[in-house]
Design an enzyme around this catalytic site. Structure first.
Site, PDB file in Angstrom:
ATOM      1  N   ARG A 122       0.803  -1.230   0.000  1.00  0.00           N
ATOM      2  CA  ARG A 122       0.000   0.000   0.000  1.00  0.00           C
ATOM      3  C   ARG A 122       0.837   1.281   0.000  1.00  0.00           C
ATOM      4  O   ARG A 122       0.357   2.345   0.406  1.00  0.00           O
ATOM      5  CB  ARG A 122      -0.991   0.001   1.172  1.00  0.00           C
ATOM      6  CG  ARG A 122      -1.981  -1.149   1.108  1.00  0.00           C
ATOM      7  CD  ARG A 122      -3.013  -1.058   2.223  1.00  0.00           C
ATOM      8  NE  ARG A 122      -4.008  -2.120   2.078  1.00  0.00           N
ATOM      9  CZ  ARG A 122      -3.901  -3.340   2.596  1.00  0.00           C
ATOM     10  NH1 ARG A 122      -2.819  -3.654   3.307  1.00  0.00           N
ATOM     11  NH2 ARG A 122      -4.848  -4.232   2.428  1.00  0.00           N
ATOM     12  N   GLU A 186       8.577  17.549 -25.655  1.00  0.00           N
ATOM     13  CA  GLU A 186       8.044  17.943 -24.351  1.00  0.00           C
ATOM     14  C   GLU A 186       8.654  19.260 -23.878  1.00  0.00           C
ATOM     15  O   GLU A 186       7.992  20.045 -23.193  1.00  0.00           O
ATOM     16  CB  GLU A 186       8.276  16.834 -23.323  1.00  0.00           C
ATOM     17  CG  GLU A 186       7.496  15.551 -23.565  1.00  0.00           C
ATOM     18  CD  GLU A 186       6.023  15.638 -23.163  1.00  0.00           C
ATOM     19  OE1 GLU A 186       5.570  16.730 -22.747  1.00  0.00           O
ATOM     20  OE2 GLU A 186       5.332  14.616 -23.278  1.00  0.00           O
ATOM     21  N   LYS A 228       6.619  22.746 -14.817  1.00  0.00           N
ATOM     22  CA  LYS A 228       5.780  21.623 -14.400  1.00  0.00           C
ATOM     23  C   LYS A 228       5.544  21.633 -12.897  1.00  0.00           C
ATOM     24  O   LYS A 228       4.426  21.380 -12.435  1.00  0.00           O
ATOM     25  CB  LYS A 228       6.397  20.289 -14.816  1.00  0.00           C
ATOM     26  CG  LYS A 228       5.479  19.118 -14.464  1.00  0.00           C
ATOM     27  CD  LYS A 228       5.812  17.848 -15.185  1.00  0.00           C
ATOM     28  CE  LYS A 228       4.723  16.796 -14.970  1.00  0.00           C
ATOM     29  NZ  LYS A 228       5.004  15.534 -15.687  1.00  0.00           N
ATOM     30  N   ARG A 242      -3.752  21.359 -14.213  1.00  0.00           N
ATOM     31  CA  ARG A 242      -2.712  20.405 -14.615  1.00  0.00           C
ATOM     32  C   ARG A 242      -2.997  19.789 -15.979  1.00  0.00           C
ATOM     33  O   ARG A 242      -2.075  19.328 -16.661  1.00  0.00           O
ATOM     34  CB  ARG A 242      -2.551  19.309 -13.550  1.00  0.00           C
ATOM     35  CG  ARG A 242      -1.444  18.324 -13.910  1.00  0.00           C
ATOM     36  CD  ARG A 242      -1.070  17.398 -12.781  1.00  0.00           C
ATOM     37  NE  ARG A 242      -0.046  16.461 -13.220  1.00  0.00           N
ATOM     38  CZ  ARG A 242       0.660  15.678 -12.425  1.00  0.00           C
ATOM     39  NH1 ARG A 242       0.452  15.717 -11.121  1.00  0.00           N
ATOM     40  NH2 ARG A 242       1.573  14.859 -12.912  1.00  0.00           N
ATOM     41  N   ASN A 246      -1.243  18.274 -20.940  1.00  0.00           N
ATOM     42  CA  ASN A 246      -1.592  17.286 -21.954  1.00  0.00           C
ATOM     43  C   ASN A 246      -1.739  17.895 -23.349  1.00  0.00           C
ATOM     44  O   ASN A 246      -2.353  17.268 -24.221  1.00  0.00           O
ATOM     45  CB  ASN A 246      -2.901  16.584 -21.566  1.00  0.00           C
ATOM     46  CG  ASN A 246      -2.759  15.773 -20.300  1.00  0.00           C
ATOM     47  OD1 ASN A 246      -1.822  15.009 -20.142  1.00  0.00           O
ATOM     48  ND2 ASN A 246      -3.689  15.959 -19.368  1.00  0.00           N
ATOM     49  N   HIS A 249      -1.533  15.617 -26.307  1.00  0.00           N
ATOM     50  CA  HIS A 249      -1.447  14.229 -25.858  1.00  0.00           C
ATOM     51  C   HIS A 249      -2.666  13.391 -26.248  1.00  0.00           C
ATOM     52  O   HIS A 249      -2.540  12.188 -26.467  1.00  0.00           O
ATOM     53  CB  HIS A 249      -1.232  14.184 -24.344  1.00  0.00           C
ATOM     54  CG  HIS A 249       0.171  14.504 -23.931  1.00  0.00           C
ATOM     55  ND1 HIS A 249       0.802  15.680 -24.286  1.00  0.00           N
ATOM     56  CD2 HIS A 249       1.077  13.803 -23.199  1.00  0.00           C
ATOM     57  CE1 HIS A 249       2.028  15.684 -23.786  1.00  0.00           C
ATOM     58  NE2 HIS A 249       2.225  14.562 -23.131  1.00  0.00           N
ATOM     59  N   HIS A 266       6.977   8.165 -27.908  1.00  0.00           N
ATOM     60  CA  HIS A 266       5.998   9.068 -27.308  1.00  0.00           C
ATOM     61  C   HIS A 266       6.193  10.505 -27.800  1.00  0.00           C
ATOM     62  O   HIS A 266       5.236  11.170 -28.214  1.00  0.00           O
ATOM     63  CB  HIS A 266       6.121   9.018 -25.782  1.00  0.00           C
ATOM     64  CG  HIS A 266       5.233   9.994 -25.074  1.00  0.00           C
ATOM     65  ND1 HIS A 266       3.867   9.881 -25.045  1.00  0.00           N
ATOM     66  CD2 HIS A 266       5.529  11.129 -24.375  1.00  0.00           C
ATOM     67  CE1 HIS A 266       3.345  10.893 -24.360  1.00  0.00           C
ATOM     68  NE2 HIS A 266       4.338  11.659 -23.935  1.00  0.00           N
TER      69      HIS A 266
END
Length: 358
Positions: A122, A186, A228, A242, A246, A249, A266
């Site tokens: 966890r 990016e 970022k 946020r 994207n 994307h 990517h």
């Protein structure tokens, strides 16, 4: 050697530093404060391991019980089956809750290691040591961890922050040219979404970046991470601002999914996706044609693609885009540009205009 830069992702009691510099891989004084307990598992891949696994292992082995796990390389292996090999290693070596995972690699290694850390017992500690330009400027920061599904990219994952990110610019010297250029997509994105001045700087210094000038790379990585970290600090779980990270994307992920994560890197898919988003922004009258051409030409100067593959028809694009994290209550949200340096999120694009761009 340039002075090490330190940025912070401000998330209250889960805040963490980003260290940027040269020759940081063997810096025990940077790494040791963020390792808890005495059990460490370094997760890397078969490309990075021959280059950088042993130097990191030597730094850690005198103080910790260190195990190594080498994954196959490539986006195609970013899945639940390979993720299980991380859990196998943790369990076979009887790792406990005070153990630390270290992701030594690009975005695939970082995403999978982070997701494993989020799930194992966890939640256990993990560090990011990104080795590709794309992971240094983007995926290692912000706590997005995930694996792919054959129907959609990054659809199975968790938000889980690292204890620190150690970015060694000198590791980029061994990065293949195609992957290096893909990472620049990016970098360009950060100028487009929130930092007009940075976009101008990239235009002016693109040749130095392509030549991997260390000083220019440090600036590009620092500016990208700074942009970022500011956004993530405001909206950790992508409920609002946020989502502008994207840009391109939704289009790009559709291309990657169509080819089963095999043919396109990517960053290559994101280059096409951002160009498509810029074209749509132009067609809506939000940016002018000159700005659209500047954006497209900057990707071309990086030898990156700007046209979607013909195999992905408009209908296929729409089908794949409908299986996306940016779809909320059946509405497709797109990130578009109001100006260079100003991105917005919208779900109000008319289908006919979208089809025309596709």
């Amino acid at each position: 050697m340039e002075e090490t830069k330190t940025l912070f992702v401000d998330l209250g009691d889960r805040a963490y530093p980003i260290f940027i510099g040269e020759g940081l891989l063997d810096s025990s004084e940077l790494i040791n404060p963020y390792i808890y307990g005495d059990q460490v598992l370094i997760v890397t891949n078969e490309v990075v391991a021959p280059l950088y696994l042993e130097p990191l292992f030597k730094v850690l082995k005198s103080n910790y019980n260190v195990e190594k796990l080498i994954l196959p390389d490539g986006e195609i292996y970013k899945n639940l089956e390979v993720l299980n090999t991380i859990f196998d290693s943790l369990l076979l070596n009887k790792f406990n809750r005070s153990a630390t995972l270290i992701a030594l690699g690009g975005g695939v290694v970082g995403d999978m290691t982070g997701f494993a850390a989020a799930c194992y017992q966890r939640g256990i500690n993990f560090l990011q040591i990104p080795t590709t330009l794309l992971s240094q400027v983007d995926s290692s920061v912000g706590g997005k961890t995930a694996v792919n599904h054959k129907l959609g990219k990054n659809m199975i994952g968790a938000f889980y922050q690292p204890e620190c990110v150690i970015i060694d610019i000198s590791l980029l010297s061994t990065l293949p040219d195609r992957e290096f250029k893909a990472g620049l997509a990016e970098v360009i994105k950060y100028g487009l979404i929130a930092d007009e001045e940075f976009f101008f700087w990239i235009e002016k210094n693109i040749n130095q970046l392509l030549n991997r000038d260390p000083k220019s790379l440090c600036i590009a990585v620092e500016k990208s991470c700074l942009n970022k970290s500011k956004i993530v600090s405001k909206d950790e779980r992508e409920n609002d601002i946020r989502a502008i990270l994207n840009l391109g994307h939704t289009f790009g992920h559709a291309i990657e999914t169509f080819f089963s994560y095999k043919q396109w890197l990517h960053g290559e898919a994101i280059s096409v996706g951002i160009t498509m988003a810029a074209k749509l922004s132009r067609d809506l009258g939000w940016i002018n044609n000159n700005d659209y051409i500047r954006i497209r030409d900057l990707f071309l100067r990086c030898n990156l693609p700007v046209l979607a593959p013909k195999e992905v028809t408009p209908d296929k694009f729409l089908e794949l885009m409908s299986i996306d994290k940016k779809v909320i209550d059946g509405n497709l949200r797109l990130v578009l540009l109001k100006a260079i340096g100003r991105a917005i999120i919208t779900s109000e694009i008319e289908r006919d205009i979208l089809i025309e761009v596709l």
